[in-house]
Design a protein around this motif. Sequence first.
Motif, PDB file in Angstrom:
ATOM      1  N   ASP A   1      -6.059   2.259   1.656  1.00 50.45           N
ATOM      2  CA  ASP A   1      -6.469   3.218   0.624  1.00 50.45           C
ATOM      3  C   ASP A   1      -5.242   3.979   0.144  1.00 50.45           C
ATOM      4  OD1 ASP A   1      -7.517   5.297  -0.916  1.00 50.45           O
ATOM      5  OD2 ASP A   1      -9.281   5.559   0.361  1.00 50.45           O
ATOM      6  N   SER A   2      -4.563   3.436  -0.873  1.00 53.56           N
ATOM      7  CA  SER A   2      -3.322   4.054  -1.341  1.00 53.56           C
ATOM      8  C   SER A   2      -3.575   5.428  -1.953  1.00 53.56           C
ATOM      9  CB  SER A   2      -2.618   3.146  -2.350  1.00 53.56           C
ATOM     10  OG  SER A   2      -3.428   2.928  -3.491  1.00 53.56           O
ATOM     11  N   GLY A   3      -4.769   5.614  -2.528  1.00 53.72           N
ATOM     12  CA  GLY A   3      -5.086   6.911  -3.104  1.00 53.72           C
ATOM     13  C   GLY A   3      -5.132   7.997  -2.043  1.00 53.72           C
ATOM     14  N   GLN A   4      -5.813   7.704  -0.930  1.00 52.96           N
ATOM     15  CA  GLN A   4      -5.875   8.699   0.136  1.00 52.96           C
ATOM     16  C   GLN A   4      -4.518   8.877   0.811  1.00 52.96           C
ATOM     17  OE1 GLN A   4      -8.011   8.559   4.235  1.00 52.96           O
ATOM     18  NE2 GLN A   4      -9.502   9.422   2.794  1.00 52.96           N
TER      19      GLN A   4
ATOM     20  N   ASN B   1       0.836  -1.200   0.000  1.00 50.25           N
ATOM     21  CA  ASN B   1       0.000   0.000   0.000  1.00 50.25           C
ATOM     22  C   ASN B   1       0.874   1.255   0.000  1.00 50.25           C
ATOM     23  OD1 ASN B   1      -2.225   1.776   0.353  1.00 50.25           O
ATOM     24  ND2 ASN B   1      -2.078   1.591   2.570  1.00 50.25           N
TER      25      ASN B   1
ATOM     26  N   SER C   1       1.824   2.700   6.871  1.00 48.04           N
ATOM     27  CA  SER C   1       0.686   2.213   6.070  1.00 48.04           C
ATOM     28  C   SER C   1      -0.001   0.997   6.679  1.00 48.04           C
ATOM     29  CB  SER C   1       1.184   1.855   4.662  1.00 48.04           C
ATOM     30  OG  SER C   1       2.248   0.913   4.728  1.00 48.04           O
TER      31      SER C   1
ATOM     32  N   LEU D   1      -7.069   6.544   5.632  1.00 53.61           N
ATOM     33  CA  LEU D   1      -7.748   5.270   5.816  1.00 53.61           C
ATOM     34  C   LEU D   1      -6.797   4.118   5.494  1.00 53.61           C
ATOM     35  CD1 LEU D   1     -11.179   6.068   4.121  1.00 53.61           C
ATOM     36  CD2 LEU D   1     -10.750   5.753   6.579  1.00 53.61           C
TER      37      LEU D   1
ATOM     38  N   THR E   1      -1.717   5.643   8.720  1.00 51.50           N
ATOM     39  CA  THR E   1      -3.069   5.099   8.616  1.00 51.50           C
ATOM     40  C   THR E   1      -3.777   5.183   9.969  1.00 51.50           C
ATOM     41  OG1 THR E   1      -2.018   2.916   8.824  1.00 51.50           O
ATOM     42  CG2 THR E   1      -2.741   3.594   6.630  1.00 51.50           C
TER      43      THR E   1
END
Length: 372
Positions: A316-319, A207, A271, A313, A294
């Motif tokens: 959630d790699s995008g966030q 992640n 992460s 979160l 995270t």
Amino acid sequence: MLKIMFILTGLNYAGAENQVVQLCRGFLNRGHQPMIVSMIKPEAYLDELGELGVEVRTLGMTKGIPDPRAVFRLRRIVQEFRPDIVHSHLVHANILARVTRLFVSMPVLICTAHNVNEGGRAREWLYRVTDPLCELTTNVSEEAVRQYVARKVVPAHKIRFVPNGITLDSFGQEQASELLSKELGIETGQFVWLAVGRLVPEKDYPNMLDAFTAVLTRHPNSVLLIAGTGPERAALEQYSRELGIERNVMLLGIRRDIPALMNFADAYVMSSKWEGFPMVLLEASASGLPMVVTDVGGNREAVQDGITGLLALPGDSGQLSQRMLTLMSSSLAELEEMGEQARKYVKERFDIEVIVTQWTSIYEQKGLSPGV
């Protein structure tokens, strides 16, 4: 003087073990006598503990293989040391200490868990059925305590929150950053992210690598340093190559200079899928590092969202990448303010002397009479 026996699964470079070593130092400074029993062969901190004069014993167990003989080896050590307090850490040691108490007198047994999740329903069932064999269970985050009570792992009246502590003087000091720049081949002006921890699935490094790949599209010269070792190393190296980011990611292995690395880095990233209360976040805070982590376990208790770092979160790699980019877009003054707030926060709440005082109070509340 209290004689305190700490029991651990093993002694390696990880958070729970680090905490026990710091507690040993703190109790020695107050005139008490600690010792450590490691279920498996100890691998770390032996020189430091030797210099402190802390005895370290091992039960000679093999990792992953149950050995009933350990109960009787531990019984013999307890009979020889005659502790006033037996204080076990982590699920294997907690269960072993409880079972051993059926065979030997222990004036007080306290068991500390270090995570929201210590391995699933079977282990939680073992906690339930052996609970009468200890005076108190503690956990290192308030969220973990809440979940243990909600899942009926431990009765509410027999569990307490006691956080990890940190020796602040070891972090936040000026270090010879030029040496690290030369060693790692990092040039002035490159933004350096740091992650420290075991290379295991629960830390969810894939992640992190996915998020960092997105970061590189905006900041192609940034660098990610990952200090630690574990079974996932080869897979993470391969994944970095598949993502095409291997030149910007450095897997450093075990390092003895974590304070220097933290002083060298610009920000810290984590992460994890789940956590207890990570010591490394206290270390990063004490080093004045802004953080992106995270929102799991006790991370929210260690990082004040928007003040000392940013939360994302889990999974959630995008966030995660968005939070990293947000931090990187901050001014130097804003980053320094985050770091200053982080150091202030950890000093007020998690200084090791404060935590040793808490433990001393807990031990004394049990009506101890040294030498029993």
